[in-house]
Design an enzyme around this catalytic site. Structure first.
Site, short mmCIF file in Angstrom:
data_model
loop_
_atom_site.label_atom_id
_atom_site.label_comp_id
_atom_site.label_asym_id
_atom_site.label_seq_id
_atom_site.Cartn_x
_atom_site.Cartn_y
_atom_site.Cartn_z
N THR A 11 0.90 -42.61 -3.43
CA THR A 11 1.53 -41.84 -4.52
C THR A 11 0.95 -40.43 -4.65
OG1 THR A 11 -0.07 -42.77 -6.06
CG2 THR A 11 2.06 -43.89 -5.92
N GLN A 13 -0.59 -36.55 -3.29
CA GLN A 13 0.00 -35.42 -2.54
C GLN A 13 0.14 -35.78 -1.05
OE1 GLN A 13 -1.14 -30.87 -2.34
NE2 GLN A 13 -2.55 -31.98 -1.01
N THR A 128 -13.83 -35.10 3.88
CA THR A 128 -13.60 -33.84 3.18
C THR A 128 -14.63 -32.77 3.49
OG1 THR A 128 -13.74 -32.85 0.96
CG2 THR A 128 -14.76 -34.99 1.23
N GLU A 130 -15.98 -31.13 1.36
CA GLU A 130 -17.00 -31.21 0.32
C GLU A 130 -18.30 -31.80 0.86
OE1 GLU A 130 -16.92 -30.35 -3.22
OE2 GLU A 130 -15.29 -29.14 -2.41
N TYR A 152 -18.70 -36.88 -6.19
CA TYR A 152 -17.55 -37.11 -5.29
C TYR A 152 -17.98 -36.98 -3.83
CZ TYR A 152 -13.30 -35.75 -2.68
OH TYR A 152 -12.31 -35.66 -1.74
N LYS A 156 -18.07 -39.70 -0.81
CA LYS A 156 -17.31 -39.49 0.44
C LYS A 156 -18.23 -39.51 1.66
CE LYS A 156 -12.83 -38.84 -0.48
NZ LYS A 156 -11.74 -39.49 0.24
P1 NAP Z 1 -4.44 -37.24 -4.84
O1 NAP Z 1 -3.16 -36.50 -4.94
O2 NAP Z 1 -5.41 -37.19 -5.97
O3 NAP Z 1 -4.07 -38.78 -4.55
C1 NAP Z 1 -5.04 -39.79 -4.66
C2 NAP Z 1 -4.37 -41.12 -4.43
O4 NAP Z 1 -5.37 -42.17 -4.53
C3 NAP Z 1 -3.27 -41.47 -5.44
O5 NAP Z 1 -2.24 -42.13 -4.79
C4 NAP Z 1 -3.99 -42.43 -6.39
O6 NAP Z 1 -3.13 -43.33 -7.03
C5 NAP Z 1 -4.84 -43.19 -5.38
N1 NAP Z 1 -5.94 -43.95 -6.01
C6 NAP Z 1 -6.93 -43.47 -6.80
N2 NAP Z 1 -7.73 -44.49 -7.19
C7 NAP Z 1 -7.23 -45.63 -6.64
C8 NAP Z 1 -7.59 -47.01 -6.69
N3 NAP Z 1 -8.63 -47.42 -7.39
N4 NAP Z 1 -6.83 -47.90 -6.00
C9 NAP Z 1 -5.73 -47.50 -5.31
N5 NAP Z 1 -5.33 -46.21 -5.23
C10 NAP Z 1 -6.07 -45.29 -5.90
O7 NAP Z 1 -5.26 -36.81 -3.52
P2 NAP Z 1 -4.75 -36.01 -2.22
O8 NAP Z 1 -4.92 -34.56 -2.50
O9 NAP Z 1 -3.46 -36.55 -1.78
O10 NAP Z 1 -5.90 -36.40 -1.19
C11 NAP Z 1 -5.79 -37.56 -0.37
C12 NAP Z 1 -7.18 -37.95 0.11
O11 NAP Z 1 -7.74 -36.90 0.87
C13 NAP Z 1 -8.19 -38.26 -0.96
O12 NAP Z 1 -9.02 -39.29 -0.48
C14 NAP Z 1 -8.98 -36.99 -1.11
O13 NAP Z 1 -10.28 -37.26 -1.61
C15 NAP Z 1 -8.99 -36.50 0.33
N6 NAP Z 1 -9.06 -35.06 0.54
C16 NAP Z 1 -8.18 -34.23 -0.07
C17 NAP Z 1 -8.19 -32.87 0.18
C18 NAP Z 1 -7.23 -31.92 -0.45
O14 NAP Z 1 -7.48 -30.71 -0.41
N7 NAP Z 1 -6.12 -32.39 -0.97
C19 NAP Z 1 -9.15 -32.37 1.09
C20 NAP Z 1 -10.03 -33.25 1.71
C21 NAP Z 1 -9.97 -34.60 1.44
P3 NAP Z 1 -2.51 -43.00 -8.50
O15 NAP Z 1 -1.31 -42.15 -8.24
O16 NAP Z 1 -2.19 -44.35 -9.01
O17 NAP Z 1 -3.57 -42.28 -9.28
O1 G4F Z 2 -9.14 -26.88 -6.75
P1 G4F Z 2 -10.46 -27.48 -6.91
O2 G4F Z 2 -10.65 -28.40 -8.07
O3 G4F Z 2 -10.79 -28.19 -5.54
P2 G4F Z 2 -12.16 -28.68 -4.87
O4 G4F Z 2 -13.24 -28.88 -5.85
O5 G4F Z 2 -12.44 -27.76 -3.75
O6 G4F Z 2 -11.76 -30.13 -4.32
C1 G4F Z 2 -10.54 -30.33 -3.61
O7 G4F Z 2 -10.74 -30.04 -2.25
C2 G4F Z 2 -11.69 -30.88 -1.58
C3 G4F Z 2 -11.81 -30.40 -0.12
O8 G4F Z 2 -12.82 -29.44 -0.04
C4 G4F Z 2 -11.21 -32.32 -1.66
F1 G4F Z 2 -12.11 -33.13 -1.01
C5 G4F Z 2 -11.09 -32.73 -3.12
O9 G4F Z 2 -10.55 -34.06 -3.16
C6 G4F Z 2 -10.12 -31.79 -3.81
O10 G4F Z 2 -8.83 -31.96 -3.27
O11 G4F Z 2 -11.57 -26.33 -7.03
C7 G4F Z 2 -11.71 -25.33 -6.06
C8 G4F Z 2 -12.71 -24.27 -6.55
C9 G4F Z 2 -14.02 -24.85 -7.08
O12 G4F Z 2 -15.11 -24.09 -6.59
C10 G4F Z 2 -13.91 -24.69 -8.57
O13 G4F Z 2 -15.17 -24.49 -9.22
O14 G4F Z 2 -12.11 -23.60 -7.65
C11 G4F Z 2 -13.05 -23.44 -8.67
N1 G4F Z 2 -12.35 -23.33 -9.95
C12 G4F Z 2 -12.36 -22.21 -10.73
N2 G4F Z 2 -11.66 -22.42 -11.84
C13 G4F Z 2 -11.61 -24.26 -10.57
C14 G4F Z 2 -11.18 -23.69 -11.77
N3 G4F Z 2 -11.28 -25.52 -10.22
C15 G4F Z 2 -10.48 -26.23 -11.07
N4 G4F Z 2 -10.08 -27.47 -10.71
N5 G4F Z 2 -10.04 -25.71 -12.26
C16 G4F Z 2 -10.37 -24.44 -12.66
O15 G4F Z 2 -9.98 -24.01 -13.75
#
Ligand code: NAP
Ligand code: G4F
Length: 364
Positions: A11, A13, A128, A130, A152, A156
């Site tokens: 569900t 992104q 990630t 991170e 987090y 990870k």
């Molecule tokens: P997201 O939009 O926050 O989606 C997270 C998904 O995990 C949702 O489907 C959520 O379900 C599900 N989930 C959370 N807790 C759960 C549980 N206890 N049991 C089953 N499902 C659960 O994240 P995303 O941006 O698509 O990212 C996908 C993955 O890549 C994540 O593992 C994230 O940490 C990692 N990642 C993301 C990025 C990025 O920039 N987007 C970068 C690096 C790594 P619900 O809809 O029910 O909440």
């Molecule tokens: O958009 P963010 O919350 O993403 P962040 O922390 O980089 O994490 C995302 O990317 C990771 C990959 O590197 C994933 F693993 C993780 O699951 C997630 O998808 O914040 C990005 C940056 C941070 O440095 C934060 O401090 O933006 C800065 N920021 C500044 N103002 C903010 C804000 N972040 C958020 N969320 N909200 C603010 O108002």
């Protein structure tokens, strides 16, 4: 024979784009959903009911549900995307984050072993950037040391190492994609990019006065989520199980993202002040409700993190070389533009819907 994939986090992104990608390739796609009091599955609503797309209740914190489901589905490939994925939230809910993001990975691996699928089932783990946290070199590659800098990231890191351990101990085909930030029109609304594009759209349409942000100097390597899900698949089609950095190799500050997003919404900004006193001020606007001199962005310490990752820049050379993946398919400029365009429309439609509801007397 069509391949069968199981996606945790369907569900989310990435789960929604990956589902579309695999269905297009002819896969039988199974996804895990959680029970919630409201059925909020906007990102996959258009796929529900289609013949090769199946949803099942399970939870990353419930091993029995995972063991039963893996046994029932008998997947060729598992994409483990489920996570508590918000870094700032992980400071408030560290134990839940560890349970889902760390032990959850172990549960998936053990579900595969319990069902004796370890020789046939390939597993992708959503690792990630991170993990690099308080970065020890710039840019970051597959050989850069990790220094996680949030609950987090620590969770990870366990996921990353347990995947590597099972690969070496049991000869399983399990790999990590170390993905840098990737965004889209489907990005969660509290991540900084989406928060900015939605606010720029609302401010341009007179529905919000000011956007409050945290650290504006933070540097990120932002890519387009739709391009990144292809890599998840490519990693599992590779001859050998290996980990890959997936990034664009270009970085920008949060301030630069905001400047460009507001420009696409018809508002030109200049920045004044420093730290919590910094403000984004309108220089010129094509929007009648926003005028020169208005302060539309302010800093709030509420969005500062106890420890913040501030310098992420990925080196995607290995993915380019070994997977043939193009890291610059969608540029930063195109990404910001497509997100703002989408949110301008979304905000406009919300207005239309509200007007319709008011007319019908549904909302008083
Ligand atoms: P997201 O939009 O926050 O989606 C997270 C998904 O995990 C949702 O489907 C959520 O379900 C599900 N989930 C959370 N807790 C759960 C549980 N206890 N049991 C089953 N499902 C659960 O994240 P995303 O941006 O698509 O990212 C996908 C993955 O890549 C994540 O593992 C994230 O940490 C990692 N990642 C993301 C990025 C990025 O920039 N987007 C970068 C690096 C790594 P619900 O809809 O029910 O909440
Ligand atoms: O958009 P963010 O919350 O993403 P962040 O922390 O980089 O994490 C995302 O990317 C990771 C990959 O590197 C994933 F693993 C993780 O699951 C997630 O998808 O914040 C990005 C940056 C941070 O440095 C934060 O401090 O933006 C800065 N920021 C500044 N103002 C903010 C804000 N972040 C958020 N969320 N909200 C603010 O108002």
């Amino acid at each position: 024979m069509a391949k069968t994939a199981l996606i945790t986090g369907v569900t989310g992104q990435d789960g929604s784009y990956l589902s579309e990608f695999l269905l297009d390739k002819g896969y039988e796609v199974h996804g895990i959903i959680r029970r919630s009091s409201v059925d909020y599955r906007e990102r996959i609503a258009h796929l529900e009911g289609t013949p090769h797309f199946h949803l099942h209740y399970a939870d990353m914190s419930d091993s029995m549900s995972l063991v039963k489901l893996v046994g029932k589905v008998q997947p060729d490939e598992i994409y483990n995307l489920a996570a508590q994925s918000h870094v700032q939230v992980s400071f408030d809910s560290p134990e839940f984050t560890a349970d889902v993001d760390a032990v959850g990975v172990l549960r998936v691996l053990e579900a595969v072993r319990t069902n004796h699928l370890e020789k046939t089932c390939r597993i992708y783990q959503a690792s990630t950037s991170e993990l690099y946290g308080k970065v020890e070199e710039v840019p970051q590659s597959e050989t850069t040391p990790f220094h996680p800098y949030s609950p987090y990231a620590v969770a990870k890191l366990y996921g990353y190492w347990i995947i590597k351990e099972y690969r070496e101990a049991y000869n399983m085909f399990c790999c990590s994609g170390i993905l840098f930030n990737h965004e889209s029109e489907r990005r969660g609304e509290t991540f900084v990019t989406r928060k900015i594009t939605l606010a720029a759209a609302r401010i341009a349409q007179g529905k919000q006065d000011c956007l409050y942000l945290g650290n504006l100097d933070s540097l990120r390597d932002w890519g387009y989520a739709k391009d990144y899900v292809e890599c998840m698949w490519l990693i599992l089609q590779h001859e050998t199980p290996e980990d890959f950095v997936i990034a664009t190799g270009v970085q920008h500050t949060v301030r630069e993202f905001a400047t460009l997003a507001f420009r696409h919404a018809g508002i030109e900004l200049r920045w004044e002040g420093e730290g919590v006193e910094e403000r984004g001020i309108v220089v010129e606007s094509q929007k009648s409700n926003v005028k020169s001199g208005d302060v539309v962005v302010r800093v709030s310490p509420d969005f500062y993190r106890p420890t913040d990752v501030v310098n992420l820049l990925g080196d995607p050379s290995k993915a380019r070389r070994e997977l043939g993946w193009n890291p610059q398919k969608t540029s930063f400029e195109e990404l910001v533009e497509l997100m703002v365009k989408h949110d301008m429309q979304k905000v406009r439609n919300q207005h239309v819907n509200l007007a319709e509801y008011l007319e019908k007397g549904i909302v008083k």
